[in-house]
Design an enzyme around this catalytic site. Structure first.
Site, PDB file in Angstrom:
ATOM      1  N   LYS A  71       6.968   6.286  -3.314  1.00 54.74           N
ATOM      2  CA  LYS A  71       7.638   5.814  -4.529  1.00 54.74           C
ATOM      3  C   LYS A  71       8.525   6.903  -5.131  1.00 54.74           C
ATOM      4  O   LYS A  71       9.675   6.641  -5.505  1.00 54.74           O
ATOM      5  CB  LYS A  71       6.574   5.362  -5.532  1.00 54.74           C
ATOM      6  N   THR A  73       9.779   9.442  -3.535  1.00 53.87           N
ATOM      7  CA  THR A  73      10.855   9.699  -2.591  1.00 53.87           C
ATOM      8  C   THR A  73      11.969   8.666  -2.767  1.00 53.87           C
ATOM      9  O   THR A  73      13.165   9.012  -2.773  1.00 53.87           O
ATOM     10  CB  THR A  73      10.292   9.679  -1.153  1.00 53.87           C
ATOM     11  N   ARG A  94       7.833  12.429 -13.391  1.00 59.67           N
ATOM     12  CA  ARG A  94       6.696  13.139 -13.977  1.00 59.67           C
ATOM     13  C   ARG A  94       6.575  14.556 -13.425  1.00 59.67           C
ATOM     14  O   ARG A  94       7.022  14.832 -12.317  1.00 59.67           O
ATOM     15  CB  ARG A  94       5.403  12.386 -13.639  1.00 59.67           C
ATOM     16  N   LYS A 105      -3.029  18.396  -0.054  1.00 64.90           N
ATOM     17  CA  LYS A 105      -1.596  18.402   0.232  1.00 64.90           C
ATOM     18  C   LYS A 105      -0.954  17.176  -0.414  1.00 64.90           C
ATOM     19  O   LYS A 105      -1.428  16.064  -0.258  1.00 64.90           O
ATOM     20  CB  LYS A 105      -1.446  18.313   1.752  1.00 64.90           C
ATOM     21  N   ALA A 273      -2.538   8.063 -14.760  1.00 59.18           N
ATOM     22  CA  ALA A 273      -2.133   6.658 -14.722  1.00 59.18           C
ATOM     23  C   ALA A 273      -3.327   5.714 -14.854  1.00 59.18           C
ATOM     24  O   ALA A 273      -3.169   4.513 -14.791  1.00 59.18           O
ATOM     25  CB  ALA A 273      -1.365   6.378 -13.439  1.00 59.18           C
ATOM     26  N   PHE A 301       1.027   4.682  -9.833  1.00 57.19           N
ATOM     27  CA  PHE A 301       0.284   3.733  -8.983  1.00 57.19           C
ATOM     28  C   PHE A 301       1.135   2.492  -8.659  1.00 57.19           C
ATOM     29  O   PHE A 301       2.340   2.585  -8.514  1.00 57.19           O
ATOM     30  CB  PHE A 301      -1.033   3.339  -9.651  1.00 57.19           C
ATOM     31  N   PHE A 381       9.778   3.851   7.948  1.00 57.40           N
ATOM     32  CA  PHE A 381       9.149   4.921   8.730  1.00 57.40           C
ATOM     33  C   PHE A 381       9.637   4.803  10.166  1.00 57.40           C
ATOM     34  O   PHE A 381       9.944   3.700  10.622  1.00 57.40           O
ATOM     35  CB  PHE A 381       7.623   4.772   8.718  1.00 57.40           C
ATOM     36  N   TRP A 409      14.009   9.311   3.036  1.00 56.32           N
ATOM     37  CA  TRP A 409      13.271  10.501   3.470  1.00 56.32           C
ATOM     38  C   TRP A 409      14.096  11.244   4.512  1.00 56.32           C
ATOM     39  O   TRP A 409      14.338  12.447   4.383  1.00 56.32           O
ATOM     40  CB  TRP A 409      11.899  10.112   4.063  1.00 56.32           C
TER      41      TRP A 409
END
Lengths: 556, 556
Positions: A71, A73, A94, A105, A273, A301, A381, A409
């Site tokens: 989201k 990205t 944020r 990570k 959230a 979320f 992807f 991405w």
């Protein structure tokens, strides 16, 4: 393949002065923090009151899965894409919390060629906002215990103190503690616990305050606990609201950075959230709307939690409405919602995909019932098959829903141009009729029921005896006029994290309701909510390092 | 009379760029933090290795009293005075801790017309160094408890963990706590406690490290506690030294600001002056020596604690020696040492003054025994009578001691010109023979005895059974080669705070010895040392506020 930090360290950042000047800002409108970060004046919205506001685009998603939706990205990529096609866009995001960065990570700075930079700084101390919030929160806690230690003039019941200390760290050993041990010189013993900083009510307040005056008013209203005769005790009673605002005065200023492609990004505030509303600050969104023709911002979320709170809490606090919504989904995540385990996601599976799209369908209905135009963004992807993406596209076309494949991405703004164009169309759409999910004058249980039924698709709600008692107490206090902030698992539309896709026939159980009187909402807890995360067996910190000339290593 | 903050807010600050450029710095040597603060590169000392070092002037004082000595004010005033007479001076000071700022009126930014600015920022979050130290300290604490929770491969004994969490706050309720309560999901229960951030060993390390490599080596060596079979456990064993250095990489960069009169000041690091060495960072002092012809810096408390540690610990870590010392005293404080209670200090009292000057006399002897040239600075107050100041002057003249009256609070640099001129003469004095108080190869008890006898004037030392046992354990570990960091009351030359003036016939009782293996010293405790202060009945925070346009109110 390069990692996010390797891609980030290759980027050609412009001096932040150029970014600020590109936004038409003059010397007094901003302050540098290093060469690539700045704080903007907290008075820009007022100063630019005469300027029309840019269009506000809210990015939300399906219920998150371990497969990842991207989201942030997409939010960054869409901002870059808008700039790519000649629009003046500003991104509002944020701030990440340091605790999870050290633990697992993952951050909130986007990914690949759609990142906000300098990602090392943003993910570590940034401009110190979270540290300032930690200080203000803990100054208040120290003042409370000191007040009791020094004679307890306000008659505070140490067993009924609701204000917890915070730390911006994943530290499970602090979840439940006893403080004040060791005799009369060491305070009054009582049970206590720490939350992570982003769970502090002060974070929620900072993100909903219009200006310093509003910040102070909200902080004054914080209920820190109750007296022995169960009367609320506020920050105003303790007379420390001035000191807390002093500690927060710079944290109130929105932070300006840039993306990989030099698109301006305002990164400011990051409340939880679940027990809070999960959006960047109102100050950031409003400032971005004065500086850009388009603001791309995200909520936390999935749409059931993040978008609902953005629309029912944040837009009320700021008295505005978004111009369009983007709902992010990935083929992988939809297949998980359709029942595929994480390890099998690279195999084509059209049946599972179709099944999982029922989750997307529910969020589409939710945004429609808010009366807002929207576009679905399929964040592509490499392993997605054409048959899979075509399945989503034809599903959308058959319902007359706008959809765009994005490859932000891998390709940055270039990968989001179709999305950008469709979003612009939607912001100009006449078919809008923004209405919030409930009325502030509804009773507390009616508000909860409306969210549960209309947004989650629940049959009913089940309010515990404890919560019933709380509702009647809050009604006496006049706190029933606040909006509702649901704390529910993010993984499911229901309150059971194992129910993926689009569950039905379920009831939402209301365990407890906590007032955030300063922030101005009631937190409705549907289960155990973790407000202090823990570290995993092998924390991400184990891989981190710095070279002798000061370059970050192993951060993502 | 104007308050410090009112005087500060009238000052005409130069843009920090002008200050940086005035020091000959180029664009890559510094980063702005707002318009009046900057961080300097941590590689300047190396980059300017070819340049000769400026003369280093150490400012110390008599034993502090509630009457106030104004050591920081004289330090700032002397720097301004040197600039006034055409010398290129740079001031190096400690960073104030936020906790005491919220608690008791008073900071470390000087006073009157000898202040470092912007004092609001310096006294609040400044450039975030203390927050970064807090984060690094607490990340380590969380990693320790997580390690035990996740199986305790290193066999750490939870009852023998020495590493405490920290908070930059005066919060007595955290002095003694129990963590990890609430069952298996909430860690392993154990006794614990918080220190204030400036008491963190990481603060001491940051202030003694030569560069990032040295910082990492020292952090690796921190002993966090012991195994069940009493073997030391280090940060290196936990493999988190890289992450901690990453959290500290910006905090290692010295901060540049300016005084009321635009004299450059480097403010960096601020370790406790009892359980640590109490000086600004080595990095700041060394950088200042590369940028100025004269560096004016201070040490903590009186010469018995601060100067001794500066000379025996800091100059060893940095392999340098100061060129002259200034010993600050006031008529008021000397009268207190002579037996006058605080309320009677405005009355002339030559007898009490003469009596109190024995305290000054001892510190003079100490600096002489370090083999360093010095000047006594009498920091003048309006209520001092001429007979009183003449008494001090003639005392000095009869002993051939350099003395200067300063009025830097009221008159800024102008008020310190006589002092500046005398100090310059002393830095050129050939009569110097710097030697430290003890040899590193002396045994632990010999080192302690040398300090106690030569610096405090004690007859003897008395080492408790506990400390004896510790000494023999530390000898086995090879930690007996470290310098000594005495934790003793600052109010008296003895270990009894009520013995003012120059007590004699006393013994120093050694209660306990704690190893700071990362910082590289042994802390010798002579009594209870408070490492987490508390708030007073009416904390200074009650008077603090911010105007709607963001101006600080009530801060000092």
């Amino acid at each position: 393949m390069l990692t996010d930090i390797e891609i980030a360290q290759q980027a050609k950042l412009k001096p932040i002065r150029e970014i600020a000047e590109g936004l038409g800002l003059s010397e007094n409108d901003w302050e540098p923090y290093g060469h690539t970060k700045a704080k903007l004046s907290d008075q820009l919205v007022e100063k630019l009151a005469h300027k029309p506001n840019g269009k506000i685009i809210l990015v939300t998603s399906i219920n998150p899965t371990p497969a990842g939706e991207g989201k942030s990205t997409v939010t960054v990529g869409l901002g870059q894409a808008l700039n790519n096609i000649g629009k003046k866009a500003v991104i509002a995001l944020r701030e990440p919390s340091l605790g999870p960065v050290m633990g697992i990570k993952g951050g909130a700075a986007g990914g690949g060629y759609s990142q906000v930079l300098p990602m090392e700084d943003i993910n570590l101390h940034f401009t110190g906002d979270l540290h300032a919030i930690t200080s203000a929160n803990n100054a208040l806690a120290a003042m409370i215990d000191n007040h009791i230690h020094r004679g307890n003039e306000l008659n505070i019941d140490p067993r009924r103190i609701e204000w917890k200390r915070v730390m911006d760290m994943n530290d499970r050993a602090l979840r439940q503690i006893v403080v004040g041990l060791g005799g009369p010189l060491r305070g009054v013993p009582r049970e206590d616990g720490f939350n992570i900083t982003v769970a502090s009510e002060i974070m929620a307040i900072l993100c909903l305050a219009k200006d310093l005056k509003d910040l102070k008013a909200r902080i004054s209203n914080i209920v820190i606990g109750y007296t022995y005769d169960e009367k609320p005790v506020t920050v105003k009673d303790l007379k420390v609201e001035g000191a807390l605002v002093l500690l927060l005065k710079d944290a109130m200023k929105p932070n300006l950075v840039q993306t990989m492609e030099n698109t301006p990004a305002i990164i400011h505030g990051g409340p939880f959230a679940n027990i809070a509303h999960g959006c960047n600050s109102l100050m950031a969104t409003k400032t971005a709307a004065k500086l850009g023709d388009y603001v791309v911002t995200e909520s936390g979320f999935g749409a059931d939690l993040g978008a609902e709170k953005f629309l029912d809490i944040k837009t009320r606090a700021g008295d505005f409405e978004p111009d369009a919504v983007v709902i992010v989904a990935t083929v992988r995540a939809l297949k998980m919602h359709g029942g595929v385990p994480k390890d099998n996601l690279t195999n084509e599976n059209i049946d599972a995909l179709k099944n999982g799209m029922k989750n997307l369908e529910k969020h589409v209905e939710t945004i429609e019932s808010f009366g807002l135009p929207f576009v679905i963004a399929i964040n592509k992807f490499p392993t997605d098959t054409e048959a899979e993406t075509e399945t989503i596209k034809s599903w959308c076309e058959s319902r007359n829903i706008n959809v765009a494949l994005t490859e932000v991405w891998a390709n940055g703004g270039e990968g989001g141009i179709e999305l950008a164009e469709k979003v612009i169309q939607q912001t100009e759409s006449k078919e809008r009729n923004f209405n919030r999910m409930y009325d502030l004058h509804d009773s507390i249980d009616v508000k909860i029921r409306k969210i549960a039924q209309k947004v989650y698709g629940a049959d009913d709600i089940d309010i515990s005896a404890k919560a019933r008692k709380q509702i009647s107490f809050y009604e006496q206090q006049g706190w029933d006029q606040f909006p509702i902030c649901m704390a529910k698992t993010q993984y499911s539309l229901s309150d059971d994290p194992s129910l993926l896709g689009r569950p039905n026939g379920f009831t939402i159980s209301i365990r407890e309701i906590r007032p955030s009187v300063g922030a101005g909402f009631l937190v409705v807890l549907t289960g155990d909510v973790m407000t202090m995360p823990g570290l995993p067996k092998k924390p991400a910190a184990l891989n981190m390092d710095v070279t002798e000339d000061g370059k970050a290593v192993g951060l993502f």
